[in-house]
Write an enzyme that holds these catalytic residues in place. Sequence first.
Site, PDB file in Angstrom:
ATOM      1  N   HIS A 363       0.825  -1.209   0.000  1.00  0.00           N
ATOM      2  CA  HIS A 363       0.000   0.000   0.000  1.00  0.00           C
ATOM      3  C   HIS A 363       0.857   1.256   0.000  1.00  0.00           C
ATOM      4  CE1 HIS A 363      -4.151  -1.640   1.426  1.00  0.00           C
ATOM      5  NE2 HIS A 363      -4.037  -1.612   0.123  1.00  0.00           N
ATOM      6  N   GLU A 604      -0.093 -17.198 -19.608  1.00  0.00           N
ATOM      7  CA  GLU A 604       0.852 -16.818 -18.564  1.00  0.00           C
ATOM      8  C   GLU A 604       1.753 -17.961 -18.111  1.00  0.00           C
ATOM      9  OE1 GLU A 604      -1.364 -15.502 -15.115  1.00  0.00           O
ATOM     10  OE2 GLU A 604      -3.055 -16.775 -15.667  1.00  0.00           O
ATOM     11  N   ASP A 628       3.909 -12.944 -15.113  1.00  0.00           N
ATOM     12  CA  ASP A 628       3.959 -14.360 -14.765  1.00  0.00           C
ATOM     13  C   ASP A 628       4.655 -15.179 -15.838  1.00  0.00           C
ATOM     14  OD1 ASP A 628       2.883 -14.279 -12.258  1.00  0.00           O
ATOM     15  OD2 ASP A 628       0.827 -14.586 -12.916  1.00  0.00           O
TER      16      ASP A 628
END
Length: 760
Positions: A363, A604, A628
């Site tokens: 965050h 991915e 990924d």
Amino acid sequence: MLTTLKRIVQEVTSAKDLTSALNVIVERVRDAMDVQVCSIFLFDDKSRRYVLMATEGLNKQEVGQVSLGSNEGIIALVGKREEPINLEDAPNHPSFHYVSSLGEEPFNAFLAAPIIHQKRLLGVITAQRPERRRFDEGEEAFLVTISAQLASVIAHAEASGQDINGVLSGISQRDVRFEGVAGATGVAIGTAVLVMSPADLQEIPARRTDDIPGEKLRLQQALEQVKNDIRRAGEKLASELRPEEQALFDVYLNMLDDQALGAEVQSVIDGGEWAEGALAQVINGYSQHFSDMEDAYLRERATDIRDLGRRVLSYLRAEDAGPRTLPDNAIIIGEDLTPAILGEVDEAHLAGIISIQGSSNSHIAILARAMGIPTVMGMVDLPYREIEGQQLVVDGYRGHVYVNLSDERLRHFQEIVLEEKAFEAELETQKDLPCTTLDGTDISLMVNTGLLTDVYRSLDRGAEGVGLYRTEVSFMMQERFPSEAEQTVIYRQQLEAFAPRPVTMRTLDIGGDKALPYFPIEEENPFLGWRGIRVTLDHPEIFLVQIRAMIRASEGLDNLRIMLPMITSVSELDEALHLVYRALFELQEENVPVTMPEIGMMIEVPATVYQTRAYASRVDFLSVGSNDLTQYLLAVDRNNPRVAGLYSSFHPAVLTALKYIVDVAAEEGTPVSICGEMAGDPAGAVVLVGLGYDTLSMNSASLLRVKSMLREIDMTWARDLAAEVLTLEDPLVIKSTVELALKDAGVSLAGVTFNRDRWS
């Protein structure tokens, strides 16, 4: 040996300086290995010689006096080979170099290990015995382990500017660089300021209480004080953030609510535990749960939980440090920095942020990007406790931190900061312009979202839709699976905000060590386990409810696109498509006026690359998850700072796979987009459009930079550049080739990027 090693590490950590640390090591290693001699030679970069810096067993008067050339003696041989050497009769070895003043005549057995930090040779540590016999494997492993620990000690000494009495120029070297993970782009120059956490929940003991009402009252008062702090922090940052971005502070407040963490702590108190112990029990449990998750974004929520717990604990213990005044151009450093900590500092003086833990999904990184504060995460090797007050440079583009700067390097970064300010002002003028190349080719720029806070900032920067919406975030905010009605409300908010622009919603991507708290999954190898579409196909009741909610939410808007994650076989795709059609028919039978949305899938994992044609013929669109796919192809966790340097989207294997996918999709007439950090890197975006990708999805902070770059290039030129780099074999050469080509073409952003790379 393990116990001994831990004790040595503790002593070395508490040593006052590098000289003391070296003396501790040679003394303790000599005793632990039961040898007569242990010595440390450090390599002087300037003179290219190995200098004896500490010894137990040889003539100590020669410390700092005796040195060996880079091709002189067994010590130099160890440095050249960069591997241990174990000899039973060292004096008769061809490389042996006799130094009469050292007094090593009685010793025959010789073991030495190189001291290496981030591929750089720092020196050699040795052990010697009189007997003519090789050291055993355990002894060799122990010395190698010690050398690895010693490498970190020396690197920390370099960062803090220690000079060992002027003997080694290498120890007092300038422009020391530490590598982490990029959190928020930009370059900042400023003074290091250490921000410590207010309390440690790990140290709280369990303790029984008879005064349950009194403990609950103490807890309630502490919770209210923390809530007030968070509200003040949000208000303080109000001028810097949009209201939607301030919602992150509401997340904190909701966590402390009587229906969330607060209620659980009170429940533990009801069982007879004192307030501090109940708080620690609940917070540590949640923190561990989030830390064990595979998804990087959700894993970072453990930091938020710990920060809240520490704040409540500080009030329970009546410890409140209050807001902190910063010096001008401060760069704050902390182990687990959070939005609440950011709200407590004087942002007018804040230039940059360094977090020892965390990643780009923290965050603090999200808010830093919104506020435009250069940030680096995951700086695990930075000796942050020793560099407070020093001048630092934070490179938020590559995740680098520089300390002990030379005048030349400092001037270089000062130029970059000035260039960036001028360039940011120019970017704002382009937010309403189309992303069209010089020869008229339109490129669609979309955003990746997971928080509602991203919506308005994305639209303000010209996003043409959502390329990836992570639906699992809403599942994490619940104590149970959200109902169809609850999901419908959440999805409708996203679809309405972007309408009529398309919104691509990825179906629930959980499993492995990204389990929900109410749906635990334990596996030996979670990264290759039961996850993504595998979970939802095994639980069609979960999948059908989510699909129904998505389609129902799109009623009257018709801008929904559904994307299926972690597909690895055609049979999985066919089964998922069958369920999507089933959900649609059910809604239509219920007289809900909805139509079939576009259905696509993510590529991915390497297995899907080689079946692109089969997939392209079955879906409406394909989306490459470049992050990924790169990780799986290269077997590198990009959020692990120790191996992040190996992660490169410019790796030849990655570029070859990307070219194959887009070519096959074009042959099948299936649109293909790409989402991930490569799309958000201006240089990477140029390569992607040259390869054939015309839809790029990225974080909103990258939109204007990518648009600016693409508006200055010609597609023919981009295709030629992509064809050239596909013939190259090294990712560093490829990246340099791209950036040099941009510089030669006169693209405005290329100059900044190229100049910065001179020092990488």
